[in-house]
Scaffold this active site. Structure first.
Site, PDB file in Angstrom:
ATOM      1  CG  ASP A 170      70.663  23.386  41.001  1.00 21.40           C
ATOM      2  OD1 ASP A 170      71.286  22.234  40.939  1.00 21.40           O
ATOM      3  OD2 ASP A 170      70.348  24.228  41.186  1.00 21.40           O
ATOM      4  CG  ASN A 413      76.083  31.170  45.547  1.00 25.30           C
ATOM      5  OD1 ASN A 413      75.820  31.622  45.826  1.00 25.30           O
ATOM      6  ND2 ASN A 413      75.999  29.628  45.460  1.00 25.30           N
ATOM      7  CD  GLU A 414      73.563  28.130  48.225  1.00 22.95           C
ATOM      8  OE1 GLU A 414      73.997  27.362  48.465  1.00 22.95           O
ATOM      9  OE2 GLU A 414      72.971  29.258  49.064  1.00 22.95           O
ATOM     10  CE1 TYR A 467      66.491  29.610  46.511  1.00 21.49           C
ATOM     11  CE2 TYR A 467      67.979  28.646  47.473  1.00 21.49           C
ATOM     12  CZ  TYR A 467      67.632  29.557  45.978  1.00 21.49           C
ATOM     13  OH  TYR A 467      67.879  30.218  45.829  1.00 21.49           O
ATOM     14  CD  GLU A 503      71.308  32.165  44.571  1.00 20.54           C
ATOM     15  OE1 GLU A 503      70.593  30.119  45.523  1.00 20.54           O
ATOM     16  OE2 GLU A 503      72.557  31.250  44.463  1.00 20.54           O
ATOM     17  CE  LYS A 567      64.733  26.747  44.108  1.00 23.30           C
ATOM     18  NZ  LYS A 567      65.305  25.357  43.049  1.00 23.30           N
TER      19      LYS A 567
HETATM   20  C1  GCB Z   1      71.077  27.872  46.177  1.00 28.30           C
HETATM   21  C2  GCB Z   1      72.795  27.792  45.110  1.00 28.30           C
HETATM   22  C3  GCB Z   1      72.333  28.092  43.625  1.00 28.30           C
HETATM   23  C4  GCB Z   1      70.909  26.925  43.789  1.00 28.30           C
HETATM   24  C5  GCB Z   1      69.356  27.067  44.125  1.00 28.30           C
HETATM   25  C6  GCB Z   1      68.742  26.071  44.098  1.00 28.30           C
HETATM   26  O1  GCB Z   1      71.244  28.180  47.162  1.00 28.30           O
HETATM   27  O2  GCB Z   1      73.667  28.536  45.643  1.00 28.30           O
HETATM   28  O3  GCB Z   1      73.020  27.985  42.686  1.00 28.30           O
HETATM   29  O4  GCB Z   1      70.938  26.446  41.839  1.00 28.30           O
HETATM   30  O5  GCB Z   1      69.722  27.338  45.132  1.00 28.30           O
HETATM   31  O6  GCB Z   1      67.710  26.045  43.869  1.00 28.30           O
HETATM   32  O7  GCB Z   1      68.710  25.488  44.934  1.00 28.30           O
END
Ligand code: GCB
Length: 590
Positions: A170, A413-414, A467, A503, A567
């Site tokens: 992203d 990451n992820e 999230y 995050e 964000k």
């Molecule tokens: C995540 C990713 C990050 C994204 C973020 C998002 O989990 O690690 O790279 O930008 O979510 O805003 O969706």
């Protein structure tokens, strides 16, 4: 790998500024011999910068393949007899370098530096031509991965041969020469590398220095100077141990840096290199992250190297502004999401006292699927990708190991760590990282549910991104605290390790307001963060909170991204949203 620095035995020359530049739209440059003098119809391009947003040309912004950079430089006659080294800070993602028509280097991996020794082919006291081809292509042998994609809807007309670069992370696939290009010299016998490890015993500091000399035998001497330039310890030899009585330990609020001065002396002369050293320890013990033996709670952000016009080009003004904002808001740390940042950023973190989680560009290993099969399949993250991942890990540790700010390695990451192939892929990456550096904790930032995970036992700290109320139950703030609490508890129950929320956040269009709050407004972002904090404050095994993201940043175009990812707690122009004031109030109390 040493950062290029001037000294009484080393010269340094920047090759930054305006270069000749051309996108290789027909993919003909190599066959047509552009490497001899540069591309035939160049325009100007600034270095360092991403090339994507500098011109008015949409085709260049979205170009897939090589772009060519070229310029002339002079090597002083006085440099004769010295080693002359060309260092490219970053060629994103694949760089090939020619000097005077001869290939001198090739490097894969867009976020780490590489060097070429030029001494043989260079004209001393005259002009030389450097040409660099940079490819932005992503595939399943690069980090991050990607695929070339034909038109997505087969029944619709597309131009012949239509291809776009698809990727699964992203942030926008900025490319070019993102960091400084430099020339530097060393004597023929020179200090090739230093490995510095530090320890604390009562009020004394211990600095162990491994010095690697190349080009011939030399006498090695190490001196440690305090911040006022007074010698506090000295030792001789390639394996030196320096004891510092009444040490000033390094940490946030007291980022004390010593200077390690290493001299390699031969009958012909000497090489001198100075390395800043912060004396500190890190450890994970009894469910806590310890800095200098005391529990440390991380407050800060996942960030990006990202700015208007420059894209991912390093800029010292922007970088310093970011650190001033980090200070203003009360942060003490950040993660180099999702790739190793410019070395100059780590130097600022050393000097200003911020802890850094240093991450590889292994991102886009999760949101992949869509009928394309597993991530950890031979045709995706298989043997070729793993070999590259190991190489990136080696280069990253080699570049960053002497920074006191770097306190943890993040190998990815992820990732789809629930897949059968994930463990076989990652276990060697963790093992290699620990072999290279047994002094720092290692982690992988997770996004899946704890029960399905297959690699958490390999991590020293469990880092998770979440999230709730944003991507799920969108807009329902009332579910956030309970869902996040349950999620974090589950990970803790599974592994019993300290947990770090790396995050959490909500897209917010600066200047949009609504009460009661709705998604994308500043009120919503504030309340979203408050609900996440209520979860964190109710748990005793949390060691840190990193909000996603420090600032708004560019992404590829898509229906969920309104001119990038919003964000940010700051706008892309680094102005505070309401949430910045909310965090400042929270973090200044802690
Ligand atoms: C995540 C990713 C990050 C994204 C973020 C998002 O989990 O690690 O790279 O930008 O979510 O805003 O969706």
């Amino acid at each position: 790998m040493l950062y290029p620095r001037e000294s009484e035995s080393r010269d340094l020359k920047e090759l930054n500024g305006l270069w000749d530049f051309q996108a290789d739209t027909a993919g003909e440059g190599r066959a047509a011999g552009w490497f001899r003098n540069g591309p035939p119809k160049p325009q100007l391009m600034a270095v360092p910068a991403s090339y994507n947003d500098v011109t008015q040309d949409a085709a260049l912004r979205d170009h897939v393949g090589d772009v060519w950079y070229a310029r002339t430089f002079f090597v002083p006659a006085a440099w004769r007899g010295q080693r002359v080294v060309l260092r490219v800070g970053s060629a994103c993602h694949h760089g090939t370098v020619w000097v005077n028509g001869v290939q001198v280097a090739e490097h894969k991996g867009g976020y780490l530096p590489f060097e070429a020794e030029l001494s043989a082919g260079v004209t001393f006291g005259g002009a030389n031509r450097v040409v660099i081809a940079v490819s932005n292509r992503l595939d399943w042998t690069t980090l991050p991965p990607g695929d070339l994609q034909a038109g997505q809807f087969g029944n619709l007309p597309y131009p012949a041969g239509y291809r776009t670069q698809e990727y699964y992370h992203d942030f926008f696939n900025y490319a070019g020469l993102h960091r400084a290009v430099r020339l530097y010299t060393t004597p023929a016998t020179y200090i090739r590398d230093l490995a510095v490890r530090t320890d604390l015993h009562d009020d004394a500091g211990l600095v162990r220095v491994e010095t690697e000399v190349a080009g011939g035998p030399a006498e090695i001497a190490c001196r440690l100077l305090d911040a006022t330039g007074n010698e506090v310890a000295a030792a001789r030899g390639a394996h030196a141990e320096l004891r510092v009585p009444r040490v000033h330990p390094w940490g946030p609020g007291h980022p004390y840096l010593y200077t390690l001065e290493v001299t390699a002396t031969t009958p012909q002369g000497r090489d001198v290199y100075r390395q800043p050293v912060g004396i500190r320890t890190v450890a994970v013990r009894d469910g806590r992250f310890l800095l200098n033996g005391k529990p440390f709670y991380f407050r800060g952000f996942g960030m990006h190297e990202d700015a208007d016009v420059r894209g991912k080009g390093h800029d010292p003004v922007n970088a310093l502004k970011d650190f001033n904002l980090l200070r203003w808001i009360g942060a003490n740390s950040f993660r180099t999401s999702h790739y190793p940042y410019a070395e100059e950023v780590l130097q600022l973190a050393d000097r200003l006292g911020f802890l850094v989680i240093d991450e590889t560009p292994a991102v886009g290993f999760y949101f992949f699927g869509g009928g394309k099969g597993d991530v950890f399949a031979p045709e995706h993250a298989g043997a070729a990708m793993q070999a590259h991942h190991l190489q990136v890990m080696r280069e990253m540790v080699a570049r960053d190991r002497n920074h006191p700010c770097v306190v943890m390695w993040s190998v990815a990451n992820e990732s789809a760590t629930q897949e059968a192939g994930a463990r076989a892929y990652f276990a060697p990456v963790f093992a290699e990282t620990r072999r290279l550096d047994p002094t720092r904790p290692v982690t992988l930032v997770q996004c899946i549910d704890a029960p399905g995970d297959t690699i958490g036992d390999l991590c020293d700290v469990i880092c998770v991104n979440r999230y709730y109320g944003w991507y799920t139950d969108s807009g329902h703030l009332e579910v956030v605290t309970a869902q996040l609490t349950a999620y974090l508890r589950e990970w803790h129950k599974r592994y019993g390790k300290p947990l770090f929320l790396t995050e959490y956040g909500a897209d917010t269009l600066a200047g949009s307001h609504s009460d009661p709050p709705v998604m994308f407004t500043e009120e919503f972002q504030v309340q979203y963060l408050q609900r996440c904090h209520a979860a964190l404050d109710g748990l005793d095994f949390i060691i840190g909170e990193h909000v996603w993201n420090f600032a708004d940043f560019a992404t590829k175009q898509g229906t969920t991204r309104v001119i990038g990812n919003r964000k940010g707690v700051f706008t892309r122009q680094r102005q505070p949203k309401m949430a910045a004031h909310e965090l400042r109030a929270r973090w200044s109390k802690k």
